[in-house]
Design an enzyme around this catalytic site. Structure first.
Site, PDB file in Angstrom:
ATOM      1  N   LYS A  57       0.818  -1.205   0.000  1.00 17.97           N
ATOM      2  CA  LYS A  57       0.000   0.000   0.000  1.00 17.97           C
ATOM      3  C   LYS A  57       0.860   1.266   0.000  1.00 17.97           C
ATOM      4  O   LYS A  57       0.666   2.172  -0.806  1.00 17.97           O
ATOM      5  CB  LYS A  57      -0.877  -0.043   1.248  1.00 17.97           C
ATOM      6  CG  LYS A  57      -1.515   1.257   1.606  1.00 17.97           C
ATOM      7  CD  LYS A  57      -2.063   1.191   3.012  1.00 17.97           C
ATOM      8  CE  LYS A  57      -0.950   1.336   4.033  1.00 17.97           C
ATOM      9  NZ  LYS A  57      -1.475   1.550   5.401  1.00 17.97           N
ATOM     10  N   THR A  58       1.826   1.274   0.898  1.00 13.64           N
ATOM     11  CA  THR A  58       2.663   2.466   0.996  1.00 13.64           C
ATOM     12  C   THR A  58       3.459   2.667  -0.280  1.00 13.64           C
ATOM     13  O   THR A  58       3.661   3.792  -0.735  1.00 13.64           O
ATOM     14  CB  THR A  58       3.609   2.338   2.199  1.00 13.64           C
ATOM     15  OG1 THR A  58       2.849   1.916   3.323  1.00 13.64           O
ATOM     16  CG2 THR A  58       4.257   3.661   2.515  1.00 13.64           C
ATOM     17  N   ASP A 244      -4.242   8.204   3.934  1.00 17.22           N
ATOM     18  CA  ASP A 244      -3.827   6.857   4.343  1.00 17.22           C
ATOM     19  C   ASP A 244      -4.742   6.383   5.469  1.00 17.22           C
ATOM     20  O   ASP A 244      -5.287   7.201   6.211  1.00 17.22           O
ATOM     21  CB  ASP A 244      -2.370   6.925   4.830  1.00 17.22           C
ATOM     22  CG  ASP A 244      -1.752   5.544   4.879  1.00 17.22           C
ATOM     23  OD1 ASP A 244      -2.357   4.599   4.335  1.00 17.22           O
ATOM     24  OD2 ASP A 244      -0.662   5.414   5.453  1.00 17.22           O
ATOM     25  N   GLU A 245      -4.908   5.097   5.611  1.00 17.06           N
ATOM     26  CA  GLU A 245      -5.719   4.528   6.693  1.00 17.06           C
ATOM     27  C   GLU A 245      -7.100   5.162   6.768  1.00 17.06           C
ATOM     28  O   GLU A 245      -7.555   5.565   7.842  1.00 17.06           O
ATOM     29  CB  GLU A 245      -5.004   4.708   8.049  1.00 17.06           C
ATOM     30  CG  GLU A 245      -3.577   4.216   8.098  1.00 17.06           C
ATOM     31  CD  GLU A 245      -3.459   2.707   8.217  1.00 17.06           C
ATOM     32  OE1 GLU A 245      -4.457   1.992   7.976  1.00 17.06           O
ATOM     33  OE2 GLU A 245      -2.358   2.231   8.531  1.00 17.06           O
ATOM     34  N   GLN A 275      -9.199  -3.766   8.554  1.00 16.98           N
ATOM     35  CA  GLN A 275      -8.245  -3.371   9.586  1.00 16.98           C
ATOM     36  C   GLN A 275      -8.733  -2.172  10.383  1.00 16.98           C
ATOM     37  O   GLN A 275      -7.947  -1.456  10.997  1.00 16.98           O
ATOM     38  CB  GLN A 275      -6.891  -3.056   8.953  1.00 16.98           C
ATOM     39  CG  GLN A 275      -6.203  -4.287   8.416  1.00 16.98           C
ATOM     40  CD  GLN A 275      -4.769  -3.993   7.993  1.00 16.98           C
ATOM     41  OE1 GLN A 275      -3.905  -3.695   8.799  1.00 16.98           O
ATOM     42  NE2 GLN A 275      -4.529  -4.057   6.701  1.00 16.98           N
ATOM     43  N   ARG A 648       0.259  -9.759  10.772  1.00 18.43           N
ATOM     44  CA  ARG A 648       1.557  -9.138  11.072  1.00 18.43           C
ATOM     45  C   ARG A 648       2.691 -10.112  10.818  1.00 18.43           C
ATOM     46  O   ARG A 648       3.850  -9.721  10.673  1.00 18.43           O
ATOM     47  CB  ARG A 648       1.657  -8.693  12.537  1.00 18.43           C
ATOM     48  CG  ARG A 648       0.709  -7.615  12.995  1.00 18.43           C
ATOM     49  CD  ARG A 648       0.680  -6.438  12.097  1.00 18.43           C
ATOM     50  NE  ARG A 648      -0.435  -6.552  11.149  1.00 18.43           N
ATOM     51  CZ  ARG A 648      -0.565  -5.817  10.071  1.00 18.43           C
ATOM     52  NH1 ARG A 648       0.339  -4.928   9.767  1.00 18.43           N
ATOM     53  NH2 ARG A 648      -1.596  -5.976   9.262  1.00 18.43           N
TER      54      ARG A 648
END
Length: 810
Positions: A57-58, A244-245, A275, A648
DNA sequence: AGTGTGATGGTTTTT
DNA sequence: CCATCACACT
């Protein structure tokens, strides 16, 4: 007051050189997968990038920024890129910088919601009744203020704690409700006086020329809504918006974004509804779920190829999250094949669990298995609630396993740092009453409640700040002998320091402080650093800790030193104060490798080769409170937390639970988490402590295996477990010792197939509760009426049939 | 003004 | 059970 000069902050941005643009066609596109590339190229119009965990994503986001810059679609100062944390903002900046091969000097609009809001608010502060040099309150100041208001309102501060009011106000601000806008349905809270106190609080903030965190957003929204011309300017300037997020945005942030995006409509929201784990602090998953309605014609791009985890880990995570309803839907996949299955293991109690995990971590570190040695830095324990950390800390301390706890109290939240900051605040703005209050008697100056009340009274009656009030009080001789001298020294100290600040930074004499650009050249002569030291010396603050002989005093002095050192990177004290809450990270990178212990919340966005997920027990995880308070919604958020936890892990993920746990000092029988039932069989290895009694399994009823959800119980017969590839592999590899070394052996082994053996009325024995009778059977769980402990629900695997003789079967 | 004691209540947390 | 905090005591 629309006099925003377009040429200042914006011109500071350094346009990219033309050379950079024409160098190569688009190297940044080369290593993107199709979905990522689509996300990068879809620059115009609204875009929703649904990016699953570990899908790059980043990378997509930063490439998108680079793309906008390289193609000349936007100048650096025309891109608004918003994150939630400073860390995320910093990382984005760094990555963009690296991709461009040059420092991103001028991306003034890349930052957190809050830092960008501060920038905007400083410009237009007067529109909401503030001066542009307003201070930002931290939680402590806020609570003190609220407490004063509660007391002033003649309410019992015990029955109506400031914390609760703070939470309520925060809740309202998250929804972008000013006092006038709080719906009447909500007003009943806090003894019917919530809105009234909220209103007074806002009034008080204004008179203090201060803001709390929620205000930063809220004031911006108010300004945008009230002054269309100002909004228009920003809309014009900010051609491209990236968030973002997005799943974590609250209503205020949503409005903030929507207002700004209405101009060019080039908004790209990146997020993952799976998430979303911050509902409890105001995040609205709804924002992401209804994106397409809010922005008609939005393009939805799904990033589903995962580059982080093994297929088993992904499958396990997917299995869990599938149980949620109302998802936007997204299936992670990976090209990676093989790897270990997700491991599942039950323990007798929490200590046993900590012991086992500690041993396991050490084994992995040594690489005793065929697995290559895993550095402690690459291993993490993710817990649901921070109190779970304790068992691990205790255990790791005794075995000398280095660990670090992530997400403890932040550096700038520590007592000594905040005290020191209060001194700095006074030096910069002597009329900062909250700072005055905080340190007027720290170190002790013999100015107790009585003296402080006198100062308060004087200040209020004269309508001046506390400092001035104190001055008047001294002049009138309204204060007793011993305190007077001390107070005088304090007041004179502030005067002196303030003069020194003005001397260092003459422009401060102006009421208006220009917003600092993040990368202002540091002040070379460091005069403000010396001033800071002087302040701490002269105020007696340093010596206070030097004379303190409590064990934490040296650490506090150390922190103060660090604080002063951190000042070097700033231009002056006020710049430091402005940014301290934004930059101070306690990322003290230690050279020694350490296991990380943190909450699941703190783990979002991180990844580790090896992850342990302990405490998967109903009530703990999913948390009872979540379920009580938010019902199904709460449960689903817990499930997303489980999803975050599993994803994770890169190569090895171990989930565990304990049959017994001490909760508030009481031993409680725990049931395995319902999420364990949701783990797909095929991707899970049920681990079994080898046990001293592989042989005596049946007879003793405490053989290999352990209790789990019913589905696990069905599949994980002893034979299954022992024949599973994972188990065999582990045995083969166990050169030094078996996977677990049961020290309190008999208690560590739990039978999974046990339920079948019981019928109602059977007499059973339980390690912690003693003898009892089976009163009911529910799946793999038994209701047992214990002689001493009463009726408890226990997993069948944790009890043994009591023999006629009533003897303990070991 | 500073220390001691009992009541209380007890997820997750950024800015 | 254990940490925190308000209040009361010296």
């Amino acid at each position: 007051m629309s006099g925003y000069d377009e040429s200042d902050a914006f011109e500071a941005a350094i346009p990219l050189s033309q050379r950079a643009m024409s160098a190569r066609p688009a190297p940044y596109l080369d290593d993107l997968n199709p979905a990522q590339r689509a996300a990068v190229l879809a620059t115009d119009g609204p875009v929703l990038m649904l990016a699953g965990a570990g899908t790059g994503k980043t990378k997509a986001l930063t490439s998108r920024i680079v793309h906008l810059l390289m193609t000349g679609k936007a100048r650096p100062n025309e891109i608004l890129a918003v994150t939630f944390t400073n860390k995320a903002a910093r990382e984005m900046k760094e990555r963009v910088g690296r991709m461009l091969g040059a420092a991103v000097e001028g991306m003034p609009w890349m930052g957190t919601f809050h830092s960008i809001s501060v920038r905007i608010l400083r410009r237009h502060a007067e529109l909401v009744g503030l001066k542009s040099n307003f201070t930002i309150l931290d939680t402590d100041d806020q609570l003190r203020l609220l407490k004063q208001l509660i007391v002033a309102a003649n309410m019992d501060e015990k029955r109506w704690p400031a914390r609760q009011l703070a939470g309520l106000i925060d809740h309202w601000k998250n929804r972008a409700w000013t006092p006038a806008k709080v719906p009447s349905s909500e007003a009943a809270g806090f003894n019917n006086r919530g809105t009234e106190l909220y209103d007074r609080y806002q009034e008080r903030l204004r008179s203090l020329n201060a803001c709390d965190f929620g205000d930063l957003l809220l004031h911006c929204v108010t300004i945008f809504q009230t002054y269309p011309d100002i909004l228009e300017q920003y809309q014009r300037w900010l051609r491209y918006i990236m968030v973002d997020e997005y799943q974590d945005t609250n209503v205020a942030q949503y409005l903030w974004l929507r207002l700004l995006a209405q101009g060019h409509r080039n908004i790209c929201c990146v997020g993952d509804d799976d998430q979303s784990i911050y509902g409890w602090r105001g995040a609205e998953v709804g924002n992401i779920l209804r994106f397409e309605k809010d922005f008609p014609g939005a393009e939805v791009i799904r990033l589903e190829q995962n580059y982080r985890s093994t297929e088993h880990i992904l499958a396990a995570a997917s299995g869990v999250i599938e149980a949620n309803s109302g998802r936007l839907g997204k299936t992670l996949w990976t090209e990676a094949r093989g790897g270990e299955k997700v491991r599942l293991i039950g323990h007798w109690d929490g200590e046993e669990e900590a012991r086992w995990i500690g041993d396991e971590i050490e084994a992995l570190q040594r690489g005793t298995r065929q697995l290559a040695p895993v550095s402690l830095n690459d291993q993490a324990i993710l817990v649901r609630a921070s109190h779970q950390m304790r068992a691990f800390e205790d255990r790791f301390l005794t075995i000398g396993l280095p660990y670090r706890v992530i997400g403890g109290p932040r550096f700038y939240e520590r007592l000594e740092i905040r005290d020191a900051m209060a001194y700095f605040r006074l030096a910069v703005s002597p009329d900062d009453d909250l700072a005055f209050e905080r340190v007027v008697n720290t170190p002790k100056r013999g100015l107790g409640d009585k003296a402080q009340q006198e100062i308060q009274r004087m200040a209020r009656s004269s309508g001046v700040s506390l400092l001035e009030g104190a001055r008047e009080l001294l002049a009138k001789g309204g204060i007793g002998g011993k305190g007077a001298g001390q107070l005088r020294a304090f007041v004179e100290g502030i005067d002196r320091w303030h003069a020194a600040v003005l001397n260092t930074r003459p422009e401060l004499a102006d009421a208006v402080i220009e917003p600092m650009l993040p990368d202002t050249a540091p002040n070379r002569d460091h005069s403000h650093v010396r001033l800071a030291e002087t302040i701490l010396e002269e105020s007696g603050y340093t010596s206070m800790w030097q004379n303190d002989k409590t064990p934490e005093a040296p650490g506090r002095l150390e922190n103060l030193k660090e604080l002063v050192k951190a000042l070097e990177q700033f231009d002056g004290l006020q710049g430091f104060l402005e940014h301290v809450s934004l930059i101070m990270d306690n990322d003290s990178q230690d050279a020694t490798e350490k296991v990380s212990i943190m909450t699941l919340h703190a783990a979002k966005g991180l990844e580790f080769p090896v992850v342990f997920l302990p405490g998967w027990e109903d009530g703990l995880f999913p948390s009872q409170r979540s379920m009580d308070e938010s019902g199904l919604k709460g449960l689903e958020e817990e499930r997303r937390l489980a999803y975050v936890g599993i994803t994770r892990a890169e190569t090895l993920c171990t989930i565990s639970f304990a049959a017994n746990r001490r909760v508030y000092g009481q031993w409680q029988s725990q049931l395995p988490s319902r999420f364990i039932d949701e783990l797909p069989d095929r991707h899970v290895d049920v681990l079994t402590p080898p046990g001293l009694y592989g042989g005596g399994y049946g007879a003793a009823g405490m053989g290999a295996g352990f209790g789990g959800g019913s589905r696990i119980e069905e599949r994980a017969t002893r034979a299954d477990v022992y024949n599973s590839p994972g188990w065999k592999r582990l045995q083969d590899r166990s050169t030094t010792r078996p996977i677990a070394q049961p020290r309190e052996s008999r208690s560590s082994v739990i039978d999974l197939n046990a339920v079948a053996r019981f019928t109602e009325g059977d007499r059973v024995f339980h390690q912690k509760f003693g003898y009892g009778t089976v009163a009911g059977i529910e799946g793999d769980k038994l209701d047992v009426d214990f002689e001493k402990a009463g009726v408890k629900k226990v997993v069948a695997g944790f009890v043994t049939p009591a023999t006629e003789a009533g003897d303990v079967p070991f």
